[in-house]
Scaffold this motif. Sequence first.
Motif, PDB file in Angstrom:
ATOM      1  N   TRP A 166       0.818  -1.215   0.000  1.00  0.00           N
ATOM      2  CA  TRP A 166       0.000   0.000   0.000  1.00  0.00           C
ATOM      3  C   TRP A 166       0.853   1.267   0.000  1.00  0.00           C
ATOM      4  O   TRP A 166       0.468   2.275  -0.592  1.00  0.00           O
ATOM      5  N   PHE A 167       1.990   1.198   0.651  1.00  0.00           N
ATOM      6  CA  PHE A 167       2.868   2.374   0.636  1.00  0.00           C
ATOM      7  C   PHE A 167       3.350   2.681  -0.782  1.00  0.00           C
ATOM      8  O   PHE A 167       3.402   3.847  -1.203  1.00  0.00           O
ATOM      9  N   LEU A 168       3.695   1.621  -1.531  1.00  0.00           N
ATOM     10  CA  LEU A 168       4.132   1.799  -2.916  1.00  0.00           C
ATOM     11  C   LEU A 168       3.017   2.394  -3.768  1.00  0.00           C
ATOM     12  O   LEU A 168       3.257   3.295  -4.594  1.00  0.00           O
ATOM     13  N   ILE A 169       1.791   1.911  -3.569  1.00  0.00           N
ATOM     14  CA  ILE A 169       0.657   2.458  -4.325  1.00  0.00           C
ATOM     15  C   ILE A 169       0.463   3.928  -3.989  1.00  0.00           C
ATOM     16  O   ILE A 169       0.234   4.767  -4.878  1.00  0.00           O
ATOM     17  N   PHE A 170       0.569   4.271  -2.709  1.00  0.00           N
ATOM     18  CA  PHE A 170       0.398   5.673  -2.297  1.00  0.00           C
ATOM     19  C   PHE A 170       1.439   6.576  -2.958  1.00  0.00           C
ATOM     20  O   PHE A 170       1.111   7.651  -3.484  1.00  0.00           O
ATOM     21  N   VAL A 171       2.704   6.154  -2.953  1.00  0.00           N
ATOM     22  CA  VAL A 171       3.782   6.968  -3.545  1.00  0.00           C
ATOM     23  C   VAL A 171       3.551   7.157  -5.039  1.00  0.00           C
ATOM     24  O   VAL A 171       3.678   8.268  -5.583  1.00  0.00           O
ATOM     25  N   LEU A 172       3.189   6.091  -5.739  1.00  0.00           N
ATOM     26  CA  LEU A 172       3.002   6.182  -7.188  1.00  0.00           C
ATOM     27  C   LEU A 172       1.773   7.025  -7.547  1.00  0.00           C
ATOM     28  O   LEU A 172       1.791   7.786  -8.521  1.00  0.00           O
ATOM     29  N   VAL A 173       0.704   6.915  -6.776  1.00  0.00           N
ATOM     30  CA  VAL A 173      -0.495   7.720  -7.047  1.00  0.00           C
ATOM     31  C   VAL A 173      -0.219   9.204  -6.813  1.00  0.00           C
ATOM     32  O   VAL A 173      -0.642  10.064  -7.602  1.00  0.00           O
ATOM     33  N   VAL A 174       0.484   9.533  -5.732  1.00  0.00           N
ATOM     34  CA  VAL A 174       0.838  10.932  -5.480  1.00  0.00           C
ATOM     35  C   VAL A 174       1.705  11.468  -6.617  1.00  0.00           C
ATOM     36  O   VAL A 174       1.545  12.614  -7.067  1.00  0.00           O
ATOM     37  N   SER A 175       2.618  10.638  -7.109  1.00  0.00           N
ATOM     38  CA  SER A 175       3.470  11.060  -8.235  1.00  0.00           C
ATOM     39  C   SER A 175       2.634  11.341  -9.479  1.00  0.00           C
ATOM     40  O   SER A 175       2.873  12.315 -10.201  1.00  0.00           O
ATOM     41  N   GLU A 176       1.635  10.495  -9.749  1.00  0.00           N
ATOM     42  CA  GLU A 176       0.767  10.716 -10.905  1.00  0.00           C
ATOM     43  C   GLU A 176      -0.074  11.982 -10.741  1.00  0.00           C
ATOM     44  O   GLU A 176      -0.283  12.734 -11.704  1.00  0.00           O
ATOM     45  N   LEU A 177      -0.560  12.227  -9.520  1.00  0.00           N
ATOM     46  CA  LEU A 177      -1.337  13.441  -9.272  1.00  0.00           C
ATOM     47  C   LEU A 177      -0.480  14.690  -9.490  1.00  0.00           C
ATOM     48  O   LEU A 177      -0.937  15.675 -10.085  1.00  0.00           O
ATOM     49  N   HIS A 178       0.750  14.671  -9.005  1.00  0.00           N
ATOM     50  CA  HIS A 178       1.648  15.816  -9.192  1.00  0.00           C
ATOM     51  C   HIS A 178       1.929  16.044 -10.671  1.00  0.00           C
ATOM     52  O   HIS A 178       1.946  17.182 -11.153  1.00  0.00           O
ATOM     53  N   SER A 179       2.152  14.962 -11.410  1.00  0.00           N
ATOM     54  CA  SER A 179       2.415  15.098 -12.849  1.00  0.00           C
ATOM     55  C   SER A 179       1.197  15.648 -13.581  1.00  0.00           C
ATOM     56  O   SER A 179       1.331  16.458 -14.509  1.00  0.00           O
ATOM     57  N   HIS A 180      -0.005  15.256 -13.148  1.00  0.00           N
ATOM     58  CA  HIS A 180      -1.215  15.718 -13.824  1.00  0.00           C
ATOM     59  C   HIS A 180      -1.467  17.201 -13.590  1.00  0.00           C
ATOM     60  O   HIS A 180      -1.834  17.933 -14.520  1.00  0.00           O
ATOM     61  N   ILE A 191      -3.908   5.941 -12.871  1.00  0.00           N
ATOM     62  CA  ILE A 191      -4.038   5.478 -11.487  1.00  0.00           C
ATOM     63  C   ILE A 191      -4.484   4.019 -11.464  1.00  0.00           C
ATOM     64  O   ILE A 191      -3.966   3.193 -10.679  1.00  0.00           O
ATOM     65  N   CYS A 192      -5.455   3.668 -12.322  1.00  0.00           N
ATOM     66  CA  CYS A 192      -5.886   2.266 -12.391  1.00  0.00           C
ATOM     67  C   CYS A 192      -4.740   1.358 -12.820  1.00  0.00           C
ATOM     68  O   CYS A 192      -4.572   0.238 -12.304  1.00  0.00           O
ATOM     69  N   ALA A 193      -3.936   1.855 -13.782  1.00  0.00           N
ATOM     70  CA  ALA A 193      -2.793   1.058 -14.230  1.00  0.00           C
ATOM     71  C   ALA A 193      -1.781   0.868 -13.108  1.00  0.00           C
ATOM     72  O   ALA A 193      -1.191  -0.217 -12.958  1.00  0.00           O
ATOM     73  N   VAL A 194      -1.579   1.925 -12.300  1.00  0.00           N
ATOM     74  CA  VAL A 194      -0.644   1.825 -11.179  1.00  0.00           C
ATOM     75  C   VAL A 194      -1.132   0.804 -10.154  1.00  0.00           C
ATOM     76  O   VAL A 194      -0.382  -0.078  -9.715  1.00  0.00           O
ATOM     77  N   VAL A 195      -2.400   0.929  -9.772  1.00  0.00           N
ATOM     78  CA  VAL A 195      -2.946   0.010  -8.760  1.00  0.00           C
ATOM     79  C   VAL A 195      -2.929  -1.432  -9.275  1.00  0.00           C
ATOM     80  O   VAL A 195      -2.479  -2.372  -8.582  1.00  0.00           O
ATOM     81  N   GLY A 196      -3.417  -1.611 -10.509  1.00  0.00           N
ATOM     82  CA  GLY A 196      -3.423  -2.963 -11.075  1.00  0.00           C
ATOM     83  C   GLY A 196      -2.025  -3.528 -11.243  1.00  0.00           C
ATOM     84  O   GLY A 196      -1.777  -4.720 -10.978  1.00  0.00           O
ATOM     85  N   GLY A 197      -1.110  -2.655 -11.678  1.00  0.00           N
ATOM     86  CA  GLY A 197       0.267  -3.114 -11.869  1.00  0.00           C
ATOM     87  C   GLY A 197       0.924  -3.525 -10.566  1.00  0.00           C
ATOM     88  O   GLY A 197       1.653  -4.530 -10.507  1.00  0.00           O
ATOM     89  N   VAL A 198       0.680  -2.744  -9.507  1.00  0.00           N
ATOM     90  CA  VAL A 198       1.271  -3.083  -8.206  1.00  0.00           C
ATOM     91  C   VAL A 198       0.731  -4.414  -7.694  1.00  0.00           C
ATOM     92  O   VAL A 198       1.499  -5.276  -7.217  1.00  0.00           O
ATOM     93  N   PHE A 199      -0.618  -4.616  -7.795  1.00  0.00           N
ATOM     94  CA  PHE A 199      -1.190  -5.867  -7.327  1.00  0.00           C
ATOM     95  C   PHE A 199      -0.698  -7.047  -8.172  1.00  0.00           C
ATOM     96  O   PHE A 199      -0.432  -8.137  -7.638  1.00  0.00           O
ATOM     97  N   SER A 200      -0.551  -6.828  -9.496  1.00  0.00           N
ATOM     98  CA  SER A 200      -0.037  -7.911 -10.350  1.00  0.00           C
ATOM     99  C   SER A 200       1.402  -8.246  -9.978  1.00  0.00           C
ATOM    100  O   SER A 200       1.782  -9.429  -9.901  1.00  0.00           O
ATOM    101  N   LEU A 201       2.212  -7.210  -9.760  1.00  0.00           N
ATOM    102  CA  LEU A 201       3.605  -7.447  -9.386  1.00  0.00           C
ATOM    103  C   LEU A 201       3.704  -8.164  -8.042  1.00  0.00           C
ATOM    104  O   LEU A 201       4.518  -9.100  -7.867  1.00  0.00           O
TER     105      LEU A 201
END
Length: 352
Positions: free
Chosen positions: A1-15, A322-332
């Motif tokens: 969950w920490f990894l998902i949080f970091v990646l989502v925040v990064s996507e929000l900042h980029s957007h 964001i969906c790709a990040v969440v799905g990718g993290v769970f798949s990994l």
Amino acid sequence: WFLIFVLVVSELHSHFTVKSQEHMIVDTSLGRKLRVNLNITFHALTCAEVHLDAMDVAGDNQLNIEHDMLKQRLSPGGQLIGEPGAEIIGEKEKEVEPLPADYCGPCYGAETDEVKCCNTCDDLKAMYVRKGWALTNILKDSVQCLRDRSNPFANVKSGEGCRVSGVMNVNKVAGNFHVAHGESIVKDGHHIHQFNVAEAPNYNISHTIHSISFGEPYPDMPPNPLDSVSRIIDIQIGTGLFQYFIKVVPTIYTSENGEQLYTNQYTFTERFRPLVMMNPDGTQQQGLGVVLPGMFFVYDLAPFLIEIKHTRPPISHLLTRICAVVGGVFSLMGVLDSVLFRIQKLRNSVGG
């Protein structure tokens, strides 16, 4: 969950970070005016001596553009004197003191056999123009112009300074605008400054350019290179001609909302020519032409145009990533869990 949080925040900042794209194309715009915004202080010229003229290669001359400018009187120490004023040309009725019925004002040598009296400032200026004489002194000292209440700069005192600020619109072709010594006239299609050469050394053109721009600023626009430039006359060298050569680059700014702003950026070089050129031995050089003391902004326009677009991805892109990040993290994590399970199972079988 920490990894998902970091990646989502990064996507929000980029957007939410606006991206800037710049392109260069040929400038095909026609019929536009060039807006010039300026704010300049003249430290040793009174507001009666500061007159802004503009001319261009198309033959358009604009003399004494005071009707679009505000002038602020300054004391020798730089303090404000009174309120900013403008010399309104032809836009309001003159306010003058009433005169006796038999009054005949002096023309100060400009009278003719037909005209013996100059009762108003306009009458006196017209006679001086007919003679081809400079108007600077009569604007400051003549009884008629001092009586004219519509001229806020008729009673300025020697040693004052002047700050000029305002906007003017010129043709979108190469040209110049300037403040220079003498009275400007247009004769036979030529822009001429009439002045007494003996008075030229006293025309101290020391100045500070607070700001000069061509058009309206856009967000995150680079600072104008001429802002805060100050040039003070060296007593040892004397006054002279300041020339600023400006290359104006047309620019179109498009915001993320699609709104467009037509403006300009610029670069410049400068040159100073002293009124009197001296030899190394301290003697004055001979055979040189007379330099007109003043400040000239000589501008030219680049043939290309810069397009600046500020863009931001649509919200659908953000949701997809964001969906790709969440799905990718769970798949990994699933793959890693499967690998670790097989390794553990292999160790147990070997140990058994």
